[in-house]
Motif scaffolding. Structure first.
Motif, mmCIF file in Angstrom:
data_model
loop_
_atom_site.group_PDB
_atom_site.id
_atom_site.type_symbol
_atom_site.label_atom_id
_atom_site.label_comp_id
_atom_site.label_asym_id
_atom_site.label_seq_id
_atom_site.Cartn_x
_atom_site.Cartn_y
_atom_site.Cartn_z
ATOM 1 N N GLY A 132 -46.062 -28.789 1.513
ATOM 2 C CA GLY A 132 -46.873 -29.986 1.591
ATOM 3 C C GLY A 132 -46.755 -30.630 2.953
ATOM 4 N N ALA A 133 -47.359 -31.804 3.087
ATOM 5 C CA ALA A 133 -47.406 -32.497 4.376
ATOM 6 C C ALA A 133 -46.029 -32.953 4.846
ATOM 7 N N GLY A 134 -45.077 -33.053 3.934
ATOM 8 C CA GLY A 134 -43.752 -33.522 4.318
ATOM 9 C C GLY A 134 -42.880 -32.482 4.989
ATOM 10 N N ALA A 135 -43.301 -31.230 4.966
ATOM 11 C CA ALA A 135 -42.505 -30.146 5.558
ATOM 12 C C ALA A 135 -42.795 -30.035 7.051
ATOM 13 N N THR A 136 -41.766 -30.106 7.860
ATOM 14 C CA THR A 136 -41.932 -29.948 9.307
ATOM 15 C C THR A 136 -42.159 -28.476 9.639
ATOM 16 N N PRO A 137 -42.693 -28.180 10.819
ATOM 17 C CA PRO A 137 -42.874 -26.766 11.209
ATOM 18 C C PRO A 137 -41.573 -25.963 11.163
#
Length: 368
Positions: free
Chosen positions: A304-309
Motif C-alpha cells: 500500500g501507500a505506506g510502504a517506502t521503496p
C-alpha cells in the motif's frame, strides 16, 4: 496427537503432494464431473479478517469448472454448526465441507464425519488425529508467522521511530509466533527496532482493539500490526490518526489508503484447489495439508501507500528467501526476561516452535 502431527510436519519441505501421498484413504473414490463444496463461517464473509480470508478463497474456487460452492455465515460453535453441515450434505449434496472455526471440530466435525462416512470434512486447525479420528475428516493450516516476518521487514523500513505496535488477542502459541516473527523481520533491517504488544484478551473485541491501538500510538509507535480475528478497527483507528499499519488474515488496503504497508494472509485457495482436484479425479483427499511460503500457502497483501521503496524491495527479497528455506529464528535468542530460548538456527517448520510460550527480547509486554 501432537507427536503424530509433528512427524507429519517434517514432510512439509516436500510440499503438498507429499502430504497427500502420506494420507490414509477413506474408501473407494470415483471421478466426478461435478462436485459441491461447502464452507461454514463463524462470522460474516466480509469481515476484513479471518472469515473473509476463507470466503475469498471460495470465490476463487467458484471459477473452477464443475465446482459448486455453498456457504453459511454467522454459525455459532454449537450444535448449530452440526445442523448447517447436515443441511449442506442432505439438501445441497456437499461432497466436502470446510469447517473454518476452531470450536467446530470437537465434537461437531467428528460426529458428522462418523454419521456420513461418504462425505469429506476438513477443519482449519491442526487437530485431526489419524489414530483416533474418522478417516474422512482432516486438518489444514498455514504458518502465517512467515508472512508476519515479511510484515516486520516492511514495517522496520517504513517506520521513522523504529517503535512498532502489535495488538494481539491472546498469548497463545500462534499469536506469540506472529508477534515474535514480526519483531525478527523488523530487526533484520533495523537492529534497534522494538515492538510493544497489548493483549486484548479476546479474538473479537472492537472497543478494546481501538483502545489498544490508541494506547500504542500514544506510546510513540508509528506502525501498528495485529493478530485479532478482524483487523478492521485496528487499521481504521490507526489510519484516522495518521499512523501506518500492517494487516492480518485478509486484504485491508481499502481501509487505509494512506498508511497501509502490507499484510499477512493465508492463501487458502491453494488448499481448496487441491481438495477440489482430488474429488474431481476420484483420488484420495489429503487428510492433512500445511505449509507456508515454500508451497504457496501464505502470501503478503500487495503493498500500500505506506510502504517506502526500500521497504518494498526488502520485503520482496524476504519473501524470496522464505521460499528458499531461509530460517526466521537464528540464535542465540533471548526472551524479554533475559532467558535464552533458542540456541542456534531453527528450521521454519521445526517442532520446537510449536511450543513457543515467550516474547523475544525487543518486545515490550508480558504473556501474563
Amino acid at each position: 496427537m501432537m507427536k503424530t502431527l509433528i512427524s507429519r510436519r517434517r514432510l512439509l519441505k516436500n510440499g503438498a503432494a507429499a502430504l497427500a501421498a502420506s494420507t490414509m484413504p477413506f474408501g473407494a473414490a470415483h471421478a466426478a464431473d461435478k462436485i459441491t463444496i461447502g464452507a461454514i463461517y463463524v462470522g460474516t464473509r466480509d469481515d476484513f479478517g479471518w472469515n473473509q480470508s476463507h470466503a475469498a478463497a471460495m470465490d476463487i474456487l467458484r471459477q473452477v469448472p464443475g465446482v459448486s460452492v455453498v456457504e453459511e455465515e454467522n454459525v455459532a460453535e454449537t450444535d448449530a454448526v452440526a445442523k448447517s453441515m447436515e443441511s449442506m450434505i442432505n439438501f445441497d449434496g456437499a461432497n466436502l465441507i470446510l469447517a473454518t472455526s476452531f470450536g467446530y471440530y470437537n465434537p461437531f466435525v467428528l460426529d458428522i464425519a462418523t454419521q456420513y462416512p461418504g462425505v469429506q470434512l476438513r477443519h482449519c486447525a491442526p487437530l485431526w488425529n489419524p489414530d483416533t479420528d474418522p478417516q474422512n475428516a482432516g486438518s489444514y493450516f498455514s504458518y502465517l508467522n512467515q508472512a508476519h516476518y515479511v510484515n516486520g521487514v516492511a514495517a522496520g523500513l517504513s517506520s521513522i521511530s523504529g517503535k512498532l505496535g502489535f495488538v494481539a488477542a491472546k498469548p497463545v502459541q500462534t499469536v506469540l509466533s506472529n508477534c515474535n516473527s514480526f519483531l525478527l523481520g523488523a530487526r533484520s533491517v533495523n537492529p534497534n527496532a522494538t515492538v510493544q504488544v497489548i493483549f486484548t484478551g479476546s479474538w473479537s473485541m472492537p472497543v478494546r482493539e481501538a483502545e489498544a491501538t490508541n494506547a500504542l500510538i500514544d506510546a510513540g509507535c508509528d506502525v501498528i500490526s495485529c493478530h485479532v480475528d478482524s483487523p478492521k478497527v485496528v487499521i481504521e483507528t490507526a489510519e484516522a490518526r495518521g499512523v501506518k499499519t500492517c494487516g492480518h488474515n485478509a486484504d485491508q488496503r481499502d481501509l487505509a489508503p494512506n498508511g497501509f504497508i502490507t499484510g499477512a494472509e493465508s492463501n487458502w485457495s491453494t488448499t481448496y484447489k487441491i481438495y477440489a482436484d482430488a474429488l474431481m479425479k476420484g483420488e484420495t483427499v489429503p487428510n492433512l495439508i500445511a505449509g507456508g511460503y515454500h508451497n504457496d500457502m501464505v502470501m503478503n497483501t500487495p503493498f500500500g501507500a505506506g510502504a517506502t521503496p526500500d521497504a518494498r524491495a526488502a520485503a520482496t527479497a524476504a519473501i524470496k528467501g522464505l521460499k528458499g528455506g531461509k530460517p526466521i529464528y537464528v540464535g542465540p535468542l533471548k526472551d524479554n526476561t533475559g532467558k535464552i530460548v533458542i540456541e542456534g538456527e531453527v528450521d521454519n517448520y521445526a517442532p520446537e516452535l510449536e511450543t513457543m510460550n515467550y516474547l523475544l527480547e525487543g518486545i515490550i509486554g508480558s504473556t501474563t
